[in-house]
Design a protein around this motif. Structure first.
Motif, PDB file in Angstrom:
ATOM      1  N   ARG A 230       0.811  -1.209   0.000  1.00 36.93           N
ATOM      2  CA  ARG A 230       0.000   0.000   0.000  1.00 36.93           C
ATOM      3  C   ARG A 230       0.851   1.268   0.000  1.00 36.93           C
ATOM      4  O   ARG A 230       1.960   1.308   0.549  1.00 36.93           O
ATOM      5  CB  ARG A 230      -0.923   0.009   1.215  1.00 36.93           C
ATOM      6  CG  ARG A 230      -0.194   0.180   2.546  1.00 36.93           C
ATOM      7  CD  ARG A 230      -1.165   0.105   3.706  1.00 36.93           C
ATOM      8  NE  ARG A 230      -0.500   0.218   4.982  1.00 36.93           N
ATOM      9  CZ  ARG A 230      -0.774   1.157   5.895  1.00 36.93           C
ATOM     10  NH1 ARG A 230      -1.707   2.053   5.657  1.00 36.93           N
ATOM     11  NH2 ARG A 230      -0.137   1.181   7.049  1.00 36.93           N
ATOM     12  N   SER A 231       0.302   2.301  -0.616  1.00 34.70           N
ATOM     13  CA  SER A 231       0.773   3.667  -0.444  1.00 34.70           C
ATOM     14  C   SER A 231      -0.294   4.399   0.354  1.00 34.70           C
ATOM     15  O   SER A 231      -1.499   4.204   0.112  1.00 34.70           O
ATOM     16  CB  SER A 231       0.976   4.350  -1.798  1.00 34.70           C
ATOM     17  OG  SER A 231       1.940   3.670  -2.574  1.00 34.70           O
ATOM     18  N   THR A 232       0.106   5.227   1.297  1.00 34.18           N
ATOM     19  CA  THR A 232      -0.864   5.876   2.176  1.00 34.18           C
ATOM     20  C   THR A 232      -0.920   7.369   1.910  1.00 34.18           C
ATOM     21  O   THR A 232       0.093   8.015   1.623  1.00 34.18           O
ATOM     22  CB  THR A 232      -0.528   5.630   3.652  1.00 34.18           C
ATOM     23  OG1 THR A 232       0.775   6.144   3.937  1.00 34.18           O
ATOM     24  CG2 THR A 232      -0.566   4.144   3.975  1.00 34.18           C
ATOM     25  N   TYR A 233      -2.140   7.907   2.053  1.00 31.89           N
ATOM     26  CA  TYR A 233      -2.386   9.328   1.823  1.00 31.89           C
ATOM     27  C   TYR A 233      -3.237   9.847   2.977  1.00 31.89           C
ATOM     28  O   TYR A 233      -4.294   9.299   3.284  1.00 31.89           O
ATOM     29  CB  TYR A 233      -3.089   9.537   0.479  1.00 31.89           C
ATOM     30  CG  TYR A 233      -2.270   8.986  -0.663  1.00 31.89           C
ATOM     31  CD1 TYR A 233      -1.258   9.744  -1.254  1.00 31.89           C
ATOM     32  CD2 TYR A 233      -2.462   7.680  -1.123  1.00 31.89           C
ATOM     33  CE1 TYR A 233      -0.480   9.223  -2.277  1.00 31.89           C
ATOM     34  CE2 TYR A 233      -1.686   7.158  -2.145  1.00 31.89           C
ATOM     35  CZ  TYR A 233      -0.695   7.936  -2.714  1.00 31.89           C
ATOM     36  OH  TYR A 233       0.081   7.402  -3.719  1.00 31.89           O
ATOM     37  N   GLY A 234      -2.754  10.902   3.606  1.00 32.27           N
ATOM     38  CA  GLY A 234      -3.424  11.446   4.771  1.00 32.27           C
ATOM     39  C   GLY A 234      -4.829  11.929   4.462  1.00 32.27           C
ATOM     40  O   GLY A 234      -5.112  12.456   3.380  1.00 32.27           O
ATOM     41  N   ALA A 235      -5.706  11.750   5.434  1.00 30.83           N
ATOM     42  CA  ALA A 235      -7.085  12.221   5.334  1.00 30.83           C
ATOM     43  C   ALA A 235      -7.579  12.501   6.745  1.00 30.83           C
ATOM     44  O   ALA A 235      -6.791  12.517   7.703  1.00 30.83           O
ATOM     45  CB  ALA A 235      -7.954  11.189   4.622  1.00 30.83           C
ATOM     46  N   GLY A 236      -8.861  12.748   6.900  1.00 30.34           N
ATOM     47  CA  GLY A 236      -9.418  13.072   8.208  1.00 30.34           C
ATOM     48  C   GLY A 236      -9.535  11.853   9.097  1.00 30.34           C
ATOM     49  O   GLY A 236      -9.020  10.782   8.804  1.00 30.34           O
ATOM     50  N   ASP A 254      -9.996   9.953  -9.292  1.00 29.78           N
ATOM     51  CA  ASP A 254      -9.710  10.578  -8.006  1.00 29.78           C
ATOM     52  C   ASP A 254     -10.468   9.864  -6.889  1.00 29.78           C
ATOM     53  O   ASP A 254     -11.238   8.926  -7.143  1.00 29.78           O
ATOM     54  CB  ASP A 254     -10.109  12.054  -8.061  1.00 29.78           C
ATOM     55  CG  ASP A 254      -9.551  12.763  -9.285  1.00 29.78           C
ATOM     56  OD1 ASP A 254      -8.321  12.721  -9.479  1.00 29.78           O
ATOM     57  OD2 ASP A 254     -10.354  13.330 -10.063  1.00 29.78           O
ATOM     58  N   LEU A 255     -10.267  10.322  -5.657  1.00 27.94           N
ATOM     59  CA  LEU A 255     -10.883   9.715  -4.489  1.00 27.94           C
ATOM     60  C   LEU A 255     -11.758  10.717  -3.752  1.00 27.94           C
ATOM     61  O   LEU A 255     -11.414  11.900  -3.651  1.00 27.94           O
ATOM     62  CB  LEU A 255      -9.807   9.203  -3.510  1.00 27.94           C
ATOM     63  CG  LEU A 255      -8.783   8.202  -4.041  1.00 27.94           C
ATOM     64  CD1 LEU A 255      -7.737   7.920  -2.961  1.00 27.94           C
ATOM     65  CD2 LEU A 255      -9.467   6.920  -4.475  1.00 27.94           C
ATOM     66  N   LEU A 268      -7.132  14.426  -5.244  1.00 27.74           N
ATOM     67  CA  LEU A 268      -6.996  14.411  -6.693  1.00 27.74           C
ATOM     68  C   LEU A 268      -5.770  13.610  -7.112  1.00 27.74           C
ATOM     69  O   LEU A 268      -4.696  13.701  -6.501  1.00 27.74           O
ATOM     70  CB  LEU A 268      -6.899  15.836  -7.232  1.00 27.74           C
ATOM     71  CG  LEU A 268      -8.144  16.712  -7.066  1.00 27.74           C
ATOM     72  CD1 LEU A 268      -7.897  18.094  -7.638  1.00 27.74           C
ATOM     73  CD2 LEU A 268      -9.371  16.071  -7.704  1.00 27.74           C
ATOM     74  N   ASN A 269      -5.957  12.836  -8.155  1.00 31.97           N
ATOM     75  CA  ASN A 269      -4.908  12.006  -8.720  1.00 31.97           C
ATOM     76  C   ASN A 269      -3.853  12.898  -9.396  1.00 31.97           C
ATOM     77  O   ASN A 269      -4.183  13.830 -10.126  1.00 31.97           O
ATOM     78  CB  ASN A 269      -5.532  11.058  -9.743  1.00 31.97           C
ATOM     79  CG  ASN A 269      -4.645   9.914 -10.143  1.00 31.97           C
ATOM     80  OD1 ASN A 269      -3.438  10.047 -10.273  1.00 31.97           O
ATOM     81  ND2 ASN A 269      -5.259   8.760 -10.362  1.00 31.97           N
ATOM     82  N   ARG A 270      -2.594  12.598  -9.148  1.00 29.60           N
ATOM     83  CA  ARG A 270      -1.507  13.364  -9.770  1.00 29.60           C
ATOM     84  C   ARG A 270      -1.200  12.875 -11.198  1.00 29.60           C
ATOM     85  O   ARG A 270      -0.161  13.206 -11.758  1.00 29.60           O
ATOM     86  CB  ARG A 270      -0.245  13.263  -8.916  1.00 29.60           C
ATOM     87  CG  ARG A 270      -0.343  13.885  -7.528  1.00 29.60           C
ATOM     88  CD  ARG A 270       1.037  13.928  -6.890  1.00 29.60           C
ATOM     89  NE  ARG A 270       1.051  14.505  -5.569  1.00 29.60           N
ATOM     90  CZ  ARG A 270       1.259  13.825  -4.444  1.00 29.60           C
ATOM     91  NH1 ARG A 270       1.469  12.516  -4.503  1.00 29.60           N
ATOM     92  NH2 ARG A 270       1.286  14.432  -3.278  1.00 29.60           N
ATOM     93  N   THR A 274      -0.719   8.335  -7.921  1.00 28.57           N
ATOM     94  CA  THR A 274      -0.498   8.889  -6.592  1.00 28.57           C
ATOM     95  C   THR A 274      -1.461  10.060  -6.409  1.00 28.57           C
ATOM     96  O   THR A 274      -2.026  10.582  -7.380  1.00 28.57           O
ATOM     97  CB  THR A 274       0.951   9.350  -6.391  1.00 28.57           C
ATOM     98  OG1 THR A 274       1.216  10.475  -7.246  1.00 28.57           O
ATOM     99  CG2 THR A 274       1.925   8.216  -6.707  1.00 28.57           C
ATOM    100  N   PHE A 275      -1.627  10.503  -5.150  1.00 23.43           N
ATOM    101  CA  PHE A 275      -2.678  11.467  -4.850  1.00 23.43           C
ATOM    102  C   PHE A 275      -2.143  12.640  -4.040  1.00 23.43           C
ATOM    103  O   PHE A 275      -1.248  12.500  -3.213  1.00 23.43           O
ATOM    104  CB  PHE A 275      -3.822  10.772  -4.094  1.00 23.43           C
ATOM    105  CG  PHE A 275      -4.522   9.744  -4.927  1.00 23.43           C
ATOM    106  CD1 PHE A 275      -5.638  10.078  -5.668  1.00 23.43           C
ATOM    107  CD2 PHE A 275      -4.030   8.450  -5.013  1.00 23.43           C
ATOM    108  CE1 PHE A 275      -6.271   9.134  -6.472  1.00 23.43           C
ATOM    109  CE2 PHE A 275      -4.653   7.495  -5.804  1.00 23.43           C
ATOM    110  CZ  PHE A 275      -5.776   7.848  -6.537  1.00 23.43           C
ATOM    111  N   GLY A 276      -2.725  13.809  -4.294  1.00 29.08           N
ATOM    112  CA  GLY A 276      -2.349  15.015  -3.589  1.00 29.08           C
ATOM    113  C   GLY A 276      -3.022  15.131  -2.234  1.00 29.08           C
ATOM    114  O   GLY A 276      -3.789  14.267  -1.812  1.00 29.08           O
ATOM    115  N   HIS A 277      -2.720  16.235  -1.552  1.00 30.82           N
ATOM    116  CA  HIS A 277      -3.302  16.485  -0.233  1.00 30.82           C
ATOM    117  C   HIS A 277      -4.815  16.647  -0.348  1.00 30.82           C
ATOM    118  O   HIS A 277      -5.325  17.211  -1.318  1.00 30.82           O
ATOM    119  CB  HIS A 277      -2.689  17.738   0.377  1.00 30.82           C
ATOM    120  CG  HIS A 277      -3.103  17.981   1.794  1.00 30.82           C
ATOM    121  ND1 HIS A 277      -2.609  17.238   2.850  1.00 30.82           N
ATOM    122  CD2 HIS A 277      -3.981  18.866   2.331  1.00 30.82           C
ATOM    123  CE1 HIS A 277      -3.150  17.670   3.976  1.00 30.82           C
ATOM    124  NE2 HIS A 277      -3.995  18.647   3.687  1.00 30.82           N
TER     125      HIS A 277
END
Length: 419
Positions: A230-236, A254-255, A268-270, A274-277
């Protein structure tokens, strides 16, 4: 009785469905019987029916004939749902997903049974009969469907919690039965999973929300149905649901996640998987479920969010660049838990269905064509409906509902009908 194909014109194009059963149609006078689909296409071309309202092809006598008709799907009353038909499930069914798992032309469903540690797969045998087969999983709480090994058959992705912290993949054996799950480590206390091709390689990937990690885990498909770490992306915090769509129209998926911070969060997908903040948009109190649909027909992916403690559905309109207007709130029943989308009144515009957990019903909010919604019409389910999905189970060309009822250990099938 033979197989049937139904096409009908909507406000936004031509829709299609297949199944078994009779269709009430008026004949097209330029052609009534044709021996093949090729001949049918030629006939339609020669008839010049560019404004074709509907078409039905049937082989009811097993004579390889094709009947042409029009005007199917009309209703002189209003569209609604027949009383529920409940099917027994395991202990605490919590998540339901649909697909044609054995590719027989009938749509099936699968449900997670949390306290049993199983996923039940119900193959549609026609006349909406669904005998279940159970598959063991580590600690399942939610599931999604995708063809991960690209063999043409829908597989299952299941998130496992309670110390397991994994996402499991159950491969379809090309007959609607499934192999034991293959697990991949994901975040802590995963809560939901969605499927999308994030890096544009043609293989469906996974996005998993994790409640304790304040993050979304993305598992990219290697192309053969196995997944990278997995790659992780910060969220709430307290992430409860995830949906996917191309929100900024750049050609990449996007997610959107529902957060306990009373927010919908967009990553948003880069353009490389991979995904942005994340960017936040206010919802109602305690969002539990998030879904995507184009509410006003502008070609942009909008959002609907079930606000569990708010007793509402929040609708957020996409500005076209992946940003969203402030929410518009619509009343639901008590404790809305899950949302899905479909055109239930056959007017060509997407409506919203929401399970109301404490009201023991499912509500349908009809779209007026501009992206605004009327008061919900409700239909009784069993106790504590927790998850809802839509599909055409009886092949009549109209979307039906499948509802997982947590307290009564059932799945309700509600068939669309003219009332």
């Amino acid at each position: 009785m033979g197989r049937e194909l139904v096409l009908w014109r909507t406000q936004r194009g031509i829709a299609a469905s297949s199944g078994i059963g009779p269709v009430a149609v008026a004949p097209i006078h330029c052609a009534t019987m044709w021996p093949s689909l090729t001949a049918l296409a030629i006939a339609l071309s020669s008839c010049g029916r560019t404004e074709l309202q509907a078409l039905a092809t049937r082989d009811t006598q097993a004579d390889s004939s094709v009947n042409i008709g029009s005007n199917t799907g009309q209703c002189n009353g209003t569209w609604g749902f027949a009383p529920q038909h409940p099917y027994s499930a395991g202990n605490r069914p919590s998540s339901v997903a649909v697909d044609d798992f054995n590719r027989d032309g009938f749509n099936d469903f699968a449900v997670v049974n949390v306290f049993d540690g199983t996923v039940g797969v119900y193959l549609n045998k026609g006349k909406d009969a669904f005998p279940p087969v159970l598959y063991s999983c580590a600690a399942p709480v939610a599931l999604a469907v995708g063809d991960f090994n690209r063999d043409g058959f829908a597989d299952l992705a299941v998130v496992n919690t309670a110390g397991t912290n994994s996402v499991g993949v159950l491969f379809n054996q090309k007959n609607g039965t499934f192999a034991p799950e293959v697990q991949y480590a994901t975040g802590t206390y995963p809560s939901a999973v969605a499927v999308g091709d994030f890096n544009g390689d043609g293989a469906p990937d996974l996005a998993v929300t994790s409640q304790n990690d304040y993050a979304v885990s993305v598992h990219l498909n290697k192309g053969d149905g196995s997944f990278l770490a997995r790659s992780t992306y910060g969220a709430g915090w307290a992430l409860s649901s995830v949906a996917v769509a191309d929100f900024n129209a750049d050609g990449f998926i996007d997610l959107a996640v529902a957060s306990g911070s009373n927010e919908a969060e967009i990553l948003l997908n880069r353009k490389d998987g991979t995904f942005g903040h994340y960017v936040t948009y206010a919802t109602g109190n305690s969002p539990e479920s998030i879904a995507v649909g184009d509410w006003n027909g502008d070609g942009r992916s909008d959002l609907a969010v079930a606000d569990y403690l708010g007793g509402s559905v929040s609708v957020l309109r996409n500005a076209g660049d992946g940003t969203f207007a402030p929410r518009v709130s619509y009343s639901s029943g008590a404790a809305p838990t899950s949302v899905t989308v479909g055109d239930w009144n056959a007017d060509g515009y997407l409506d919203i269905a929401v399970t109301n957990g404490s009201s023991n019903n499912v509500g349908v909010l009809s779209n007026d064509g501009s992206g605004r919604f009327g008061a919900q019409a409700t239909y009784t389910t069993d106790a504590n409906p927790w998850s809802v999905a839509t599909s055409d189970f009886n092949g009549d060309g109209h979307p039906d509902l499948a509802v997982a009822n947590g307290d009564d250990a059932t799945v309700s099938i509600l068939l669309a009908q003219c009332q």
